[in-house]
Write an enzyme that holds these catalytic residues in place. Sequence first.
Site, PDB file in Angstrom:
ATOM      1  N   GLU A  56       0.844  -1.207   0.000  1.00 23.84           N
ATOM      2  CA  GLU A  56       0.000   0.000   0.000  1.00 23.84           C
ATOM      3  C   GLU A  56       0.866   1.239   0.000  1.00 23.84           C
ATOM      4  O   GLU A  56       1.978   1.204   0.516  1.00 23.84           O
ATOM      5  CB  GLU A  56      -0.857   0.032   1.286  1.00 23.84           C
ATOM      6  CG  GLU A  56      -1.750  -1.163   1.450  1.00 23.84           C
ATOM      7  CD  GLU A  56      -2.408  -1.190   2.840  1.00 23.84           C
ATOM      8  OE1 GLU A  56      -2.110  -0.317   3.677  1.00 23.84           O
ATOM      9  OE2 GLU A  56      -3.212  -2.098   3.069  1.00 23.84           O
ATOM     10  N   LYS A  91       2.342   4.482   1.462  1.00 22.64           N
ATOM     11  CA  LYS A  91       2.504   4.896   2.858  1.00 22.64           C
ATOM     12  C   LYS A  91       2.421   6.421   2.897  1.00 22.64           C
ATOM     13  O   LYS A  91       3.375   7.117   2.571  1.00 22.64           O
ATOM     14  CB  LYS A  91       3.854   4.412   3.394  1.00 22.64           C
ATOM     15  CG  LYS A  91       4.038   4.748   4.846  1.00 22.64           C
ATOM     16  CD  LYS A  91       5.366   4.234   5.357  1.00 22.64           C
ATOM     17  CE  LYS A  91       5.508   4.488   6.839  1.00 22.64           C
ATOM     18  NZ  LYS A  91       5.186   5.855   7.233  1.00 22.64           N
ATOM     19  N   ARG A 108      -2.222   9.524  11.595  1.00 21.03           N
ATOM     20  CA  ARG A 108      -3.003   8.301  11.701  1.00 21.03           C
ATOM     21  C   ARG A 108      -4.315   8.616  12.399  1.00 21.03           C
ATOM     22  O   ARG A 108      -4.332   9.337  13.388  1.00 21.03           O
ATOM     23  CB  ARG A 108      -2.231   7.265  12.511  1.00 21.03           C
ATOM     24  CG  ARG A 108      -2.924   5.923  12.525  1.00 21.03           C
ATOM     25  CD  ARG A 108      -1.933   4.836  12.490  1.00 21.03           C
ATOM     26  NE  ARG A 108      -2.540   3.529  12.421  1.00 21.03           N
ATOM     27  CZ  ARG A 108      -1.843   2.422  12.549  1.00 21.03           C
ATOM     28  NH1 ARG A 108      -0.543   2.476  12.762  1.00 21.03           N
ATOM     29  NH2 ARG A 108      -2.420   1.246  12.450  1.00 21.03           N
ATOM     30  N   ARG A 125      -2.806   8.363  16.907  1.00 20.95           N
ATOM     31  CA  ARG A 125      -1.921   7.222  17.130  1.00 20.95           C
ATOM     32  C   ARG A 125      -1.683   7.009  18.620  1.00 20.95           C
ATOM     33  O   ARG A 125      -1.471   5.901  19.076  1.00 20.95           O
ATOM     34  CB  ARG A 125      -0.597   7.507  16.432  1.00 20.95           C
ATOM     35  CG  ARG A 125       0.360   6.357  16.444  1.00 20.95           C
ATOM     36  CD  ARG A 125       1.695   6.811  15.903  1.00 20.95           C
ATOM     37  NE  ARG A 125       2.669   5.753  15.944  1.00 20.95           N
ATOM     38  CZ  ARG A 125       3.118   5.170  17.042  1.00 20.95           C
ATOM     39  NH1 ARG A 125       2.650   5.513  18.213  1.00 20.95           N
ATOM     40  NH2 ARG A 125       4.034   4.223  16.963  1.00 20.95           N
ATOM     41  N   GLU A 141      -5.126   6.996   7.362  1.00 20.73           N
ATOM     42  CA  GLU A 141      -4.137   8.075   7.438  1.00 20.73           C
ATOM     43  C   GLU A 141      -4.733   9.280   6.726  1.00 20.73           C
ATOM     44  O   GLU A 141      -5.196   9.173   5.586  1.00 20.73           O
ATOM     45  CB  GLU A 141      -2.832   7.626   6.760  1.00 20.73           C
ATOM     46  CG  GLU A 141      -1.708   8.623   6.838  1.00 20.73           C
ATOM     47  CD  GLU A 141      -0.831   8.487   8.106  1.00 20.73           C
ATOM     48  OE1 GLU A 141      -1.146   7.642   8.981  1.00 20.73           O
ATOM     49  OE2 GLU A 141       0.150   9.231   8.208  1.00 20.73           O
ATOM     50  N   PHE A 185      -7.295   2.359   5.276  1.00 24.62           N
ATOM     51  CA  PHE A 185      -6.606   1.126   4.900  1.00 24.62           C
ATOM     52  C   PHE A 185      -7.068  -0.098   5.681  1.00 24.62           C
ATOM     53  O   PHE A 185      -6.632  -1.201   5.416  1.00 24.62           O
ATOM     54  CB  PHE A 185      -5.077   1.280   4.972  1.00 24.62           C
ATOM     55  CG  PHE A 185      -4.533   1.787   6.290  1.00 24.62           C
ATOM     56  CD1 PHE A 185      -4.405   0.936   7.370  1.00 24.62           C
ATOM     57  CD2 PHE A 185      -4.126   3.101   6.423  1.00 24.62           C
ATOM     58  CE1 PHE A 185      -3.888   1.400   8.564  1.00 24.62           C
ATOM     59  CE2 PHE A 185      -3.603   3.576   7.613  1.00 24.62           C
ATOM     60  CZ  PHE A 185      -3.490   2.719   8.698  1.00 24.62           C
ATOM     61  N   ARG A 225       4.194  -4.399  17.077  1.00 23.54           N
ATOM     62  CA  ARG A 225       5.038  -4.102  15.929  1.00 23.54           C
ATOM     63  C   ARG A 225       5.611  -5.439  15.463  1.00 23.54           C
ATOM     64  O   ARG A 225       6.640  -5.888  15.948  1.00 23.54           O
ATOM     65  CB  ARG A 225       6.163  -3.150  16.354  1.00 23.54           C
ATOM     66  CG  ARG A 225       6.942  -2.585  15.199  1.00 23.54           C
ATOM     67  CD  ARG A 225       8.097  -1.755  15.692  1.00 23.54           C
ATOM     68  NE  ARG A 225       7.687  -0.555  16.413  1.00 23.54           N
ATOM     69  CZ  ARG A 225       7.220   0.550  15.838  1.00 23.54           C
ATOM     70  NH1 ARG A 225       7.101   0.602  14.531  1.00 23.54           N
ATOM     71  NH2 ARG A 225       6.881   1.590  16.551  1.00 23.54           N
ATOM     72  N   LYS A 231       7.462  -1.685   6.661  1.00 29.07           N
ATOM     73  CA  LYS A 231       7.534  -0.440   5.893  1.00 29.07           C
ATOM     74  C   LYS A 231       8.831  -0.357   5.117  1.00 29.07           C
ATOM     75  O   LYS A 231       9.879  -0.818   5.569  1.00 29.07           O
ATOM     76  CB  LYS A 231       7.370   0.768   6.818  1.00 29.07           C
ATOM     77  CG  LYS A 231       8.337   0.823   7.959  1.00 29.07           C
ATOM     78  CD  LYS A 231       7.855   1.841   9.008  1.00 29.07           C
ATOM     79  CE  LYS A 231       8.729   1.790  10.244  1.00 29.07           C
ATOM     80  NZ  LYS A 231       8.176   2.464  11.393  1.00 29.07           N
TER      81      LYS A 231
HETATM   82  P1  ATP Z   1       5.362   3.885  13.825  1.00 33.51           P
HETATM   83  O1  ATP Z   1       3.964   4.394  13.719  1.00 33.51           O
HETATM   84  O2  ATP Z   1       5.608   2.635  13.047  1.00 33.51           O
HETATM   85  O3  ATP Z   1       5.919   3.863  15.195  1.00 33.51           O
HETATM   86  P2  ATP Z   1       6.091   6.386  12.730  1.00 33.51           P
HETATM   87  O4  ATP Z   1       4.958   7.071  13.352  1.00 33.51           O
HETATM   88  O5  ATP Z   1       7.448   7.013  12.754  1.00 33.51           O
HETATM   89  O6  ATP Z   1       6.304   4.913  13.204  1.00 33.51           O
HETATM   90  P3  ATP Z   1       6.378   5.258  10.313  1.00 33.51           P
HETATM   91  O7  ATP Z   1       7.379   4.362  10.901  1.00 33.51           O
HETATM   92  O8  ATP Z   1       6.902   6.161   9.270  1.00 33.51           O
HETATM   93  O9  ATP Z   1       5.668   6.159  11.308  1.00 33.51           O
HETATM   94  O10 ATP Z   1       5.180   4.371   9.745  1.00 33.51           O
HETATM   95  C1  ATP Z   1       4.008   3.959  10.381  1.00 33.51           C
HETATM   96  C2  ATP Z   1       2.872   4.954  10.163  1.00 33.51           C
HETATM   97  O11 ATP Z   1       2.599   5.125   8.785  1.00 33.51           O
HETATM   98  C3  ATP Z   1       1.549   4.495  10.701  1.00 33.51           C
HETATM   99  O12 ATP Z   1       1.443   4.704  12.067  1.00 33.51           O
HETATM  100  C4  ATP Z   1       0.566   5.335   9.898  1.00 33.51           C
HETATM  101  O13 ATP Z   1       0.345   6.560  10.559  1.00 33.51           O
HETATM  102  C5  ATP Z   1       1.289   5.633   8.615  1.00 33.51           C
HETATM  103  N1  ATP Z   1       0.689   5.038   7.406  1.00 33.51           N
HETATM  104  C6  ATP Z   1       0.593   5.659   6.218  1.00 33.51           C
HETATM  105  N2  ATP Z   1       0.065   4.875   5.287  1.00 33.51           N
HETATM  106  C7  ATP Z   1      -0.206   3.689   5.880  1.00 33.51           C
HETATM  107  C8  ATP Z   1      -0.768   2.467   5.424  1.00 33.51           C
HETATM  108  N3  ATP Z   1      -1.136   2.289   4.180  1.00 33.51           N
HETATM  109  N4  ATP Z   1      -0.883   1.443   6.329  1.00 33.51           N
HETATM  110  C9  ATP Z   1      -0.504   1.617   7.613  1.00 33.51           C
HETATM  111  N5  ATP Z   1       0.039   2.751   8.091  1.00 33.51           N
HETATM  112  C10 ATP Z   1       0.184   3.793   7.234  1.00 33.51           C
END
Ligand code: ATP
Length: 590
Positions: free
Chosen positions: A252, A254, A259, A275, A305, A345, A421, A427
């Site tokens: 998908e 990103k 979130r 989140r 998102e 999503f 996690r 990712k």
């Molecule tokens: P994490 O949430 O994994 O701790 P983070 O906030 O730094 O880390 P990333 O590591 O960059 O973010 O990636 C996860 C986040 O990506 C998710 O929490 C969500 O907000 C966002 N996201 C965007 N697109 C998607 C998708 N298609 N599926 C799931 N998450 C997505």
Amino acid sequence: MRFLKVAEYYRKIEETSGRLEMISLLKNLFLELKDSPEDLEKVAYLTIGKLRPDYEGVELGIGEKLALKAISLSTGIKESRINSEYKKLGDVGILAEWAVKNRAITPFVMEELTISRVYRDLLRIAKASGQSSQDVKIRTFAGLLSDAEPIEARYIARIVMGKLRLGIQDMTVLDALAEAFLGSRSRRLLLEQKYNIYPDIGRIARVVAEEGDAGLGKIEVRLGVPIRPMLAQRLKSAKEILEKAGPRVIAEYKYDGERMQIHIHRDGMVEIFSRRLENITNPYPDVAEAFSRYFSGREAIFDSETVAVNPNTGEILPFQELMHRRRKYGIEKAMEEYPTTTYVFDVLYLDGRSLIDVPLEERRKMLEKILPRKHDLIKEVTYRIVEDEESLEQFFEEAVEYGTEGVMAKDPRSIYQAGIRGWSWIKLKRSYMSKMVEPVDLVVVGAFAGKGKRAGTYGALLMAVYDPKTDRYKTVCKMGSGFTDEELASLPERLKEYRIQFRDPSVESKLEADVWLEPAIVLEVIGDEITLSPVHTCAWGVVRRNSGLAIRFPRFTGRWRDDKGPEDATTEEEIISMYKAQLTKVVEES
Ligand code: ATP
């Protein structure tokens, strides 16, 4: 039960540094409360410095001035004296304890404090609003202190100011509950699973104390109670991703926004959770309205998102643009200037049925059936099912081209693992042109005084990762680069409210900071690489004896991760795997 009992346990907890001992003390406290589950529920919140679950938004934390005033009022000690003692003691809890011990006036009647009275009054303080709220807060706090024993005053004062700092967070409470009511700490996992779908520590405590295992079975996904979001691991190539989550993955886009977990009630009410599980419906009335209208008469929980979009072209905009929406006032104007699109999503609940145990592939089919085909505000995530490296790489390039951060690859057979996690979501992000491929999110735990040009402000911050297994923060670098001049100058003021006299008990550090800070603020950091370190405590002894891991040349990316709590920071485990991945890369390249 008397609050004194709780205060005495808190004192013992404060005096121990061993985690197991802490858990054992907490277990004993919980066991003493077994026969009064209402009290147990309250103490579970209080122990982590809260009154209600986060998503209800009940915030404690009265200002320093008000607190000192109340202490003076209840003890009859002059405000000027209270102020000067506070300067000396530096801790509002110790100050309140001292003041109560040295009361200048003795109340006519003193009523023993019970847990329920303390809790009720604290709630009154937290909820006071409007014109007379300051008055209500001072009087209620002073009233509690008038009836308090010195040791009770210490903890009441700290809780009131939102600074309890026992070094205990949710996971430690769950450990203690498992020991007390499920027979062993090894059963925390069971509690954690429930906590992940129903993050209300008080309710979990009460149910497990009253009904044990049987009660836990009744804790289910519920509309209006946010589920802790499922999180992703990271990998650096399409090949590795397919090996881990393949043979077939749902890839998908990103999106880089916020979130949102969107809860739609049958009567049209919509609640949006961040989140961190905060209720963020207020700044997004347009999103709430769109979902309410479109799904009228239905019940659902969506994971999504939301990104800011260019109102003229519909193009998606960077994360910073969306942050203009996170405000209290001027929401209408911000809504016009920064319109959004929500990319859905996942669906976790639909018309009375929890879907978290349904495989992703089926959830996706359900989602597709109910989402609108054409809608400006609500869209389905762009995705492709891929089975080979080349298609995944191609899809990744498309995603980046479209303005997203990269892709999320998901195992189609996976269930929704709330709060986890795992390797079912992986990712793959744009590279950042250094050995350290992507930035990390670190917690500020201390600061060092600046010299020369930086005199008067901080020269560097002490940054830490989080280790959920032990509930500890471990240092990984000193960071002084990447700040603008203004940002640098404003650091002491910006971090002021988190200053503490001593190292927070949950922080492990070999370095002595000039200023210690409560682990609260998360910053995004990029570095050159991860190296072995004799001074940082992250992964101490894991890779090499008497060595930890550190980030070399760390720089602030400019992003304050206000959307993350300290427990959401990059973990020790992640740094270890980044270190290992880096080694493999060096070998491959040479
Ligand atoms: P994490 O949430 O994994 O701790 P983070 O906030 O730094 O880390 P990333 O590591 O960059 O973010 O990636 C996860 C986040 O990506 C998710 O929490 C969500 O907000 C966002 N996201 C965007 N697109 C998607 C998708 N298609 N599926 C799931 N998450 C997505």
